[in-house]
Design an enzyme around this catalytic site. Structure first.
Site, short mmCIF file in Angstrom:
data_model
loop_
_atom_site.label_atom_id
_atom_site.label_comp_id
_atom_site.label_asym_id
_atom_site.label_seq_id
_atom_site.Cartn_x
_atom_site.Cartn_y
_atom_site.Cartn_z
N CYS A 181 40.84 26.00 40.62
CA CYS A 181 42.01 25.16 40.28
C CYS A 181 41.56 23.79 39.98
O CYS A 181 42.56 22.93 40.05
CB CYS A 181 42.86 25.32 41.41
SG CYS A 181 43.51 26.88 41.65
N ASN A 209 36.20 19.24 39.20
CA ASN A 209 36.81 18.32 38.00
C ASN A 209 37.49 17.01 38.72
O ASN A 209 37.37 16.06 38.40
CB ASN A 209 37.74 18.96 37.04
CG ASN A 209 36.81 19.49 36.02
OD1 ASN A 209 36.08 18.76 34.97
ND2 ASN A 209 36.46 20.98 36.02
N ASN A 214 28.46 32.99 39.63
CA ASN A 214 28.26 32.25 41.12
C ASN A 214 26.87 31.66 41.05
O ASN A 214 26.63 31.35 42.22
CB ASN A 214 28.49 33.55 42.11
CG ASN A 214 29.22 32.97 43.11
OD1 ASN A 214 29.73 32.15 43.45
ND2 ASN A 214 29.29 34.07 44.22
N SER A 215 26.24 31.57 40.09
CA SER A 215 24.96 30.51 40.20
C SER A 215 25.17 29.12 40.79
O SER A 215 26.26 28.81 40.43
CB SER A 215 24.17 30.66 38.91
OG SER A 215 24.23 31.74 38.19
N ARG A 216 24.61 28.67 41.37
CA ARG A 216 24.80 27.17 41.89
C ARG A 216 23.62 26.46 41.90
O ARG A 216 22.39 27.06 42.04
CB ARG A 216 25.69 27.27 43.09
CG ARG A 216 25.30 28.31 44.12
CD ARG A 216 26.44 28.62 44.77
NE ARG A 216 27.44 29.20 44.24
CZ ARG A 216 28.66 29.10 44.87
NH1 ARG A 216 28.91 28.56 46.07
NH2 ARG A 216 29.67 29.68 44.40
N GLY A 228 40.66 13.88 33.07
CA GLY A 228 40.81 12.62 33.53
C GLY A 228 42.13 11.80 33.37
O GLY A 228 42.28 10.77 34.10
P1 GDP Z 1 37.19 24.54 41.41
O1 GDP Z 1 36.69 25.89 41.10
O2 GDP Z 1 38.55 24.36 41.97
O3 GDP Z 1 35.87 23.33 41.55
O4 GDP Z 1 37.67 24.25 39.78
P2 GDP Z 1 36.77 23.42 38.57
O5 GDP Z 1 36.91 22.21 38.58
O6 GDP Z 1 35.45 23.89 38.56
O7 GDP Z 1 37.70 23.97 37.34
C1 GDP Z 1 38.14 25.36 37.30
C2 GDP Z 1 38.50 25.52 35.81
O8 GDP Z 1 39.54 24.74 35.52
C3 GDP Z 1 37.40 25.17 34.79
O9 GDP Z 1 37.52 25.97 33.59
C4 GDP Z 1 38.01 23.62 34.21
O10 GDP Z 1 37.61 23.55 32.98
C5 GDP Z 1 39.56 23.92 34.41
N1 GDP Z 1 40.07 22.75 34.94
C6 GDP Z 1 39.94 21.69 35.82
N2 GDP Z 1 40.71 20.70 35.81
C7 GDP Z 1 41.73 21.02 35.04
C8 GDP Z 1 42.83 20.08 34.48
O11 GDP Z 1 43.23 19.24 34.87
N3 GDP Z 1 43.55 20.87 33.35
C9 GDP Z 1 43.11 22.19 32.78
N4 GDP Z 1 44.01 22.58 31.73
N5 GDP Z 1 42.07 22.64 33.15
C10 GDP Z 1 41.22 22.20 34.18
#
Ligand code: GDP
Ligand code: MN
Length: 579
Positions: free
Chosen positions: A302, A306, A359-361, A486
């Site tokens: 989610c 990012n 699930n690689s990190r 952003g």
């Molecule tokens: P995490 O698993 O919660 O850390 O999420 P990530 O930051 O890795 O993002 C998961 C997915 O959501 C990725 O495909 C990102 O490109 C997408 N994503 C993250 N932020 C946004 C956003 O603000 N808008 C949209 N549409 N997609 C987002």
């Protein structure tokens, strides 16, 4: 002789006769006498049960890391990546690549200390319980002789700065030196921990790959493990974690999910604080210099990563991250050469299988994060002004809303759900509940956990405001209504202005306070369909609230605090009254 007696004798013997041996097990490194008495007892007890061939007391030093890295390279577990300094790849057995929720338990005497009263015939999703003695028996059998022919590493670690007033200490016993290397990166491993610990409580962590020598199972990629027999089990009232059979991070680096979330949520319950699955970031207003700290809890996929790494598209804020795990795999691709896949095979763009396992990190020290906050090692912590829940909600849920109160915010957190594609067992997309983003990490009865959150609200305390965000709402063509990434800074900016008390920028709605039209800075964004982005379709919310109620009734039952029902009822009535 009682078991207790044997244990005591063993420690005694060490003091009186042997210096570099514990019983008949040689101590390869470290001074056993230096360990606090209760740690000595812990080590002696499990050394006797797990029967390692040697014991190695870790000091967290650089030399130690180099020695272990060298050993792992020699054995073939680690391979140096030539392009980078001090950077290694490690391929696991392909059967050992994930947390195993079906094999994760919490053991207490009373079932309902651990899990809520689930509706009859419904499978509970908020934790698995086993009776203490039954679990103890299972652990006893499984761990007997499990380290035969291997070295038992004794790892003293601190969650939080060593000696800090908020920090907690753990001691992990493991037969994996790979685990030792990772624990050094993800926690603070240091000799100083013994003196800081003194006679105080520590979290007892026991981990084994479950592959005693001579090995019974074919070892793949120099990665011993025992996937068929994995268990990850917690005895919260003893502050004890026992993990068998896996080297995968969430199963083997016991400071992470097991201690910092499951056990810590129980410690937090007992001590009156909150241990949560959140990232923390600081946003400094570049004009006033004032910094606001925000915590966010989103289910997986989610946008946590990012958000933590946000590059603001409007001026006015400098962003730094205080805490967050960074997960991603980096590859460089050469058109002619191809790359090597996670399975160690050559991979080209037209290969039918994926290059990387999802699930690689990578595991890198937080100090190397380019936007790490200078206060990330501050023992005193940082004051949180806002808690943000979120989810991937393609329809119905507005970009952002503020909850009416702390209690109402707890209700919203309890109802967090998200569209998921991640779980292999679900075909297509499905909205899944992940209350407080803690579903797999609850250390005790979720209803009592909600009550603990509610109990935070006491006279004289200034609590954070609670918000809900959704970056993922789409229009009828499936196109995102909000640019996200952003540009999410614009939402954070609105949240900060609300925290500073700006009453002019919000309007009340049945689900909480929405931004007043135009109160989010949209400069330079082009067209944004504000009305659609913030609309509350009546039918959608009727269904959604009914579904949330059903979830709480099914999964938490009589353990749901009354005030949560009151807020839900009030929301239902307000939605009913909508036009
Ligand atoms: P995490 O698993 O919660 O850390 O999420 P990530 O930051 O890795 O993002 C998961 C997915 O959501 C990725 O495909 C990102 O490109 C997408 N994503 C993250 N932020 C946004 C956003 O603000 N808008 C949209 N549409 N997609 C987002
Ligand atoms: Mn992430």
């Amino acid at each position: 002789m009682t078991q207790q007696g044997e244990e005591d004798d063993m420690v005694y013997e060490v003091h009186e006769i042997v210096v570099q041996k514990l019983g008949h097990v040689p101590i390869l490194k470290g001074d056993f006498h230096y360990l606090p008495k209760h740690v000595q007892k812990f080590v002696a007890f499990y050394a006797q049960k797990c029967t390692p061939r040697a014991i190695y007391i870790c000091d967290g030093s650089h030399e130690e890391a180099e020695e272990i890295t060298h050993k792992l390279i020699e054995r073939g577990t680690l391979t140096k990546l030539k392009k980078y300094e001090n950077c290694y790849i490690c391929r696991t057995d392909p059967a050992d690549v994930a947390r195993v929720e079906a094999r994760t338990w919490i053991a207490t005497d009373d079932k309902y200390e651990t899990v809520p009263h689930v509706r009859q015939g419904v499978k509970g999703i908020l934790g698995q319980w086993k009776e203490t003695n039954e679990m103890k028996k299972e652990v006893d059998e499984l761990f007997s002789g499990c380290m035969a022919g291997r070295t038992m590493y004794v790892i003293p670690f601190s969650m939080g700065p060593v000696g800090g007033p908020l920090s907690k200490i753990g001691v992990q016993l493991t037969d994996s030196n790979y685990v030792l290397l990772c624990m050094r990166i993800m926690t603070r491993v240091s000799h100083d921990i013994w003196s800081v610990l003194g006679n105080n409580e520590f979290v007892k962590c026991l981990h084994t790959m479950g592959c005693p020598r001579p090995v019974q199972r074919k070892v793949i990629n120099h990665w011993p493990c025992n996937p068929e027999k994995i268990i990850i089990t917690h005895f919260p009232n003893e502050r004890l974690i026992c993990s068998f059979g896996s080297g995968y991070g969430g199963n083997s680096l016991l400071g992470k999910k097991c201690f910092a979330l499951r056990i810590a949520s129980v410690i937090a319950r007992d001590e009156g604080w909150l241990a949560e699955h959140m990232l923390i970031m600081g946003l400094t207003n570049t004009k006033t210099g004032k910094e606001t700290f925000i915590a966010a809890a989103f289910p997986s996929a989610c946008g946590k990563t990012n958000l933590a790494m946000i590059k603001p598209t409007i001026p006015g804020y400098e962003i730094r991250v205080v805490g967050k795990y960074f997960i991603e795999t980096l590859f460089t691709y050469n058109k002619h050469m191809g790359i090597t896949s996670w399975l160690g095979k050559r991979w080209k763009r037209d290969s039918p299988t994926p290059a990387a396992h999802p699930n690689s990190r990578f595991c890198a020290p937080a100090s190397q994060c380019p936007i790490i906050h200078p206060k990330w090692e501050d023992a005193e912590g940082v004051p949180i002004s806002a808690i943000i829940f979120g989810g991937r909600r393609p329809t119905g849920v507005p970009l952002v809303f503020e909850t009416f109160s702390w209690d109402h915010g707890v209700m919203v957190g309890a109802c967090v759900k998200s569209e998921s594609t991640a779980a292999a067992e679900f075909k297509g997309k499905k909205i899944m509940h992940d209350p407080m983003a803690m579903r797999p990490f609850m250390g005790y009865n979720f209803g009592k956990y909600l009550q603990h959150w509610l109990d935070m609200d006491q006279p004289g305390r200034k609590l954070p405001k609670i918000f809900h965000v959704n970056w993922f709402r789409v229009d009828e063509n499936g196109k995102f209504l909000w640019p996200g990434f952003g540009d999410n800074i614009r939402v954070l900016d609105w949240i900060i202005r609300r925290c500073e008390g700006d009453k002019s920028i919000a309007v009340e709605s049945p689900i909480g306070y929405l931004p007043k039209k135009g109160s989010i800075n949209l400069d330079g964004l082009g067209e944004i369909n504000w009305d659609e982005l913030f609309s509350l379709p009546k039918h959608y919310w009727e269904d959604d609230t009914r579904e949330s109620r059903r979830f709480l009734e099914d999964q938490v039952g009589c353990d749901v605090p009354q005030i949560i029902w009151d807020h839900l009822k009030s929301q239902e009535q307000k939605i009913q009254a909508m036009k």
